[in-house]
Design a protein around this motif. Structure first.
Motif, PDB file in Angstrom:
ATOM      1  N   PRO A  57      -0.726   1.282  -9.565  1.00  0.00           N
ATOM      2  CA  PRO A  57      -0.837   0.586 -10.854  1.00  0.00           C
ATOM      3  C   PRO A  57       0.467   0.615 -11.643  1.00  0.00           C
ATOM      4  N   GLY A  58       0.775  -0.514 -12.224  1.00  0.00           N
ATOM      5  CA  GLY A  58       1.978  -0.603 -13.058  1.00  0.00           C
ATOM      6  C   GLY A  58       1.824  -1.691 -14.086  1.00  0.00           C
ATOM      7  N   HIS A  59       2.735  -1.678 -15.059  1.00  0.00           N
ATOM      8  CA  HIS A  59       2.847  -2.721 -16.076  1.00  0.00           C
ATOM      9  C   HIS A  59       1.612  -2.751 -16.991  1.00  0.00           C
ATOM     10  N   PRO A  63       0.810  -1.227   0.000  1.00  0.00           N
ATOM     11  CA  PRO A  63       0.000   0.000   0.000  1.00  0.00           C
ATOM     12  C   PRO A  63       0.839   1.271   0.000  1.00  0.00           C
ATOM     13  N   ASN A  64       2.146   1.132   0.145  1.00  0.00           N
ATOM     14  CA  ASN A  64       3.028   2.301   0.115  1.00  0.00           C
ATOM     15  C   ASN A  64       3.740   2.458  -1.225  1.00  0.00           C
ATOM     16  N   SER A  65       3.415   1.623  -2.177  1.00  0.00           N
ATOM     17  CA  SER A  65       4.027   1.702  -3.505  1.00  0.00           C
ATOM     18  C   SER A  65       3.450   2.902  -4.244  1.00  0.00           C
ATOM     19  N   THR A  66       4.318   3.701  -4.825  1.00  0.00           N
ATOM     20  CA  THR A  66       3.844   4.878  -5.574  1.00  0.00           C
ATOM     21  C   THR A  66       3.778   4.605  -7.071  1.00  0.00           C
ATOM     22  N   TYR A  67       3.864   3.358  -7.456  1.00  0.00           N
ATOM     23  CA  TYR A  67       3.782   2.989  -8.862  1.00  0.00           C
ATOM     24  C   TYR A  67       2.631   3.713  -9.571  1.00  0.00           C
TER      25      TYR A  67
END
Lengths: 478, 233
Positions: free
Chosen positions: A250-252, A206-210
């Motif tokens: 969100p990523g990829h 939940p701390n990913s800034t992706y």
């Protein structure tokens, strides 16, 4: 940037959230969602992947040998080419990596045509150079096959492959096209090449800034610029999608082109806040505005006017119009200084007093903010869905009357929503931001019909024509 | 009184506000040209729909007086009652011919006409014949000969104001409320045109203002059907 492949494991069951994909959609670095043998496949880091019949409910089961990280898939002719990377990514402290290619004639492990054939290495980083040969992504345009790869550790690079073999074109040299990106993806549209990539911090739940950004160029080799003219080689990138609601990081990116011109995109969310913050597959509508890809959104539950893009008229019960008591003569003749007071909205009781008890046909008419024109859009829990959107029920606000398809291929409102397939609606946002509305099935089994304004005032079910406004609808707040 | 009204008031609104008698508001002297600018007598040779599929050959009955000071009350319930009321013998069954006279509240004559326009200008018909133009019901009749059975066809109608249309005795299309004439406004459910003769009857009700209609058939792909013919004489 250190990527952690450990995030993708543990495919234990979890309770799906209503507005997110169903099943066990746990994955990291999903490949482009690809159709094979009537089912949809995506593969992730390490082995395996997800498969779905409808793009809504996803389960484990696909087989991808070779391990490594962040694969991509493209179908060319009969072959499904799979690119994946082994090594690199900062895992175990190293950036030495190889992008490998293999192919199979089916992605279904149960198919007799299933079986991977190695092609070989098409790109690499030696662990000394500031480059990281992972996260490959294919793009085929006009018979030329391109592959991007790379991470924050150095540039994003592009090479050209031979679409007949999957091998690198002889003599081709990598070209640097961006920095500060990883998990790149490419698209081609209307003469533009789009390079999308993920910015921000990976792999921290939940701390990913992706988040995903994009630049575009007239050549696959660049120069890619963002909407401000900032080169991607200098860190530019127009935002496509970031955290929203209970879905973080969100990523990829992966483009999904569906029937009727519908476009969606896949990604992973670093954290699904309703699933213990685990990494999951996400699918969202893809819009195009002023030549740029934009993340759309599923229709938000609520009460709306449903307006036809053909006539602008509103969908409503075909019932007698009930007038609001009004003294037109007194109103027109009133002096500016005469006192005014609010007029109450027409109530449901006032409007519905003469409605038939049973089934009622629907029509299109001037929008007058009347109860017979106000539709409550509600996801139906447990009813399934299609490509990132749950099935919805459409009911007249404050009533049980529900929009339904008829066996004759028309539309009506039934007195009570029962959950029958002809009362479940697939609502897909289109690339212009309007929506396509389709019954899950029409009685008799047809699934190829959509709600279409066949006349200025007449809705029916017909084949969806992406070139026509007749099948496009807008949900407007009352 | 009318001259003192704001200029933006429509005729219908003005009639509502000043309480004018609709029939008198629409009653005008017949123009010298009669209906000639809008219609020609139906020819003996079969007529086909125009290039867009609109049926231009119709038998039109002189208007039945049905006072309505406004079009605002044309709900489906009202219109269905008003247009299924018997006004003359054989209203839903007889085969009219050019020059036939029916016994309504007053004698009314059928006119077999070819329209000069895609829309059938009912106001101009009434005006050209020196008949009431406001507060009226118009009856229309035509026949289309189909060279083969055609399924999943739609009857597509626009009318000013409300109207109901029957194909081979069954109600196919209803247009209700205060409507303007728009092509392909309301479409029928999927229906079948028989091989050979298909009878279309329609009734248009109007209070104040212009009155007209247009009608064509669309195939399953929404394309106009032009392979039809009409003989009324």
């Amino acid at each position: 940037m250190i990527r952690s492949a450990a995030l993708l494991l543990a495919l234990a069951s979890a309770t799906p959230a209503a507005a997110q994909l169903a099943g066990e959609p746990f994955i990291h670095d999903p490949s482009t969602v690809t159709l094979s043998d009537g089912r949809w496949y995506t593969f992730g880091t390490r082995q395996g992947g997800l498969v779905s019949d409808d793009g809504w409910t996803w389960h484990g089961g696909p087989v991808r040998p070779g391990g490594g990280v962040a694969p991509d898939v493209i179908k060319i002719g009969e072959r499904y080419y799979v690119a994946y990377a082994v090594g690199g990514g900062g895992m175990s402290g190293g950036h030495a990596s190889q992008v490998k290619i293999m192919w199979t004639l089916s992605l279904d492990p149960k198919s007799p045509r299933f079986g991977y054939h190695d092609v070989g290495v098409v790109a690499s980083s030696d662990g000394v150079e500031t480059a990281d040969a992972i996260d490959p992504d294919f793009l085929l345009v006009d018979g030329r096959l391109w592959l991007t790869y790379g991470t924050y550790f150095g540039p994003i690079r592009i090479v050209e492959l031979d679409p007949k073999t999957g091998l690198r074109v002889a003599g081709n040299q990598p070209v640097d096209v961006a920095i500060d990106m990883e998990a790149t993806a490419m698209m081609y549209r209307d003469g533009w090449y789009y390079l999308l990539g993920t910015h921000g911090t990976c792999c921290d739940g939940p701390n990913s800034t992706y988040h995903i950004r994009v630049g575009r160029a007239r050549s696959p080799l660049g120069p890619y610029l963002d909407h401000m003219g900032v080169p991607l080689l200098r860190g530019g990138g127009k935002l496509v999608v970031s955290a929203r609601g209970r879905s973080i990081g969100p990523g990829h990116f992966g483009r999904i082109q569906l029937d009727g011109g519908v476009e969606k995109f896949s990604m992973h969310y670093e954290a699904d806040m309703d699933r213990s913050g685990r990494s999951v597959l996400g699918i969202q509508p893809l819009l195009w505005r002023d030549g740029w890809p934009v993340a759309g959104e599923n229709v938000v539950p609520g009460t709306y006017e449903i307006a036809s893009e053909r006539s602008g008229y509103a969908l409503g019960l075909a019932t007698d119009f009930v007038r609001i008591p009004f003294d037109a003569r007194a109103s027109f003749m009133a002096k500016p200084s005469d006192p005014v007071a609010p007029l109450p909205d027409q109530s449901l009781a006032q409007d519905s007093a003469g409605w038939p008890q049973g089934r009622v046909r629907v029509d299109l008419a001037d929008y007058m903010v009347r109860p017979h024109q106000l539709w409550t859009v509600t996801p139906v829990a447990g009813a399934g869905g299609w490509f990132g959107a749950p099935y919805y029920k459409l009911t007249i606000a404050g009533t049980t009357r529900a929009l339904a398809a008829t066996a004759a291929g028309e539309v009506e409102a039934v007195p009570v929503f029962t959950g029958a397939a002809e009362q479940l609606w697939q609502i897909d946002q289109l690339t212009d931001g309007s929506y396509r509305i389709k019954p899950k099935t029409v009685p008799g089994g047809r699934r190829d019909l959509a709600l279409v304004a066949i006349g200025a005032s007449t809705p029916s079910l017909a084949a969806f024509d992406p070139a026509s406004p007749a099948g496009r609808w807008t949900f407007r707040r009352p | 009184m009318r001259a003192s009204l704001p200029h933006w008031l429509t005729t219908a609104t003005a009639a509502l506000l000043i309480g004018a008698t609709p029939a008198s508001a629409g009653q005008q002297a017949a123009p010298a040209a009669g209906i000639a600018p809008y219609f020609t007598p139906a020819a003996a040779a079969p007529a086909t729909p125009d290039g867009d599929g609109f049926l231009r050959r119709w038998l039109l009955l002189e208007p039945i007086t049905k006072p309505n000071r406004s079009n605002a009350g044309f709900t489906a319930s009202y219109v269905r009652t008003a247009l299924t009321t018997d006004y003359f013998p054989g209203q839903f069954t007889a085969t009219p011919h050019d020059g036939d006279t029916v016994r309504a509240a007053e004698p009314l004559r059928w006119h077999a006409l070819d329209s000069n326009s895609f829309d059938i200008k009912l106001f101009n018909l009434a005006q050209g014949l020196g008949k009431p133009t406001y507060g009226v019901i118009f009856w229309a009749y035509t026949v289309v000969d189909s060279p083969r059975e055609m399924r999943d066809v739609r009857m597509a109608v626009g009318s000013n104001a409300a109207s109901i249309w029957w194909l081979n005795g069954k109600e196919a299309v209803g247009l209700f409320n205060d409507r303007r004439m728009v092509m392909d406004d309301v479409l029928s459910d999927r229906l079948t045109l028989r091989k050979g003769r298909n009878v279309i009857r329609g009734a248009v009700i109007n209070g104040p203002g212009l009155s007209d209609f247009c009608l064509r058939f669309l195939d399953a792909d929404g394309k106009p059907i032009t392979a039809l013919s009409t003989v009324l004489r």
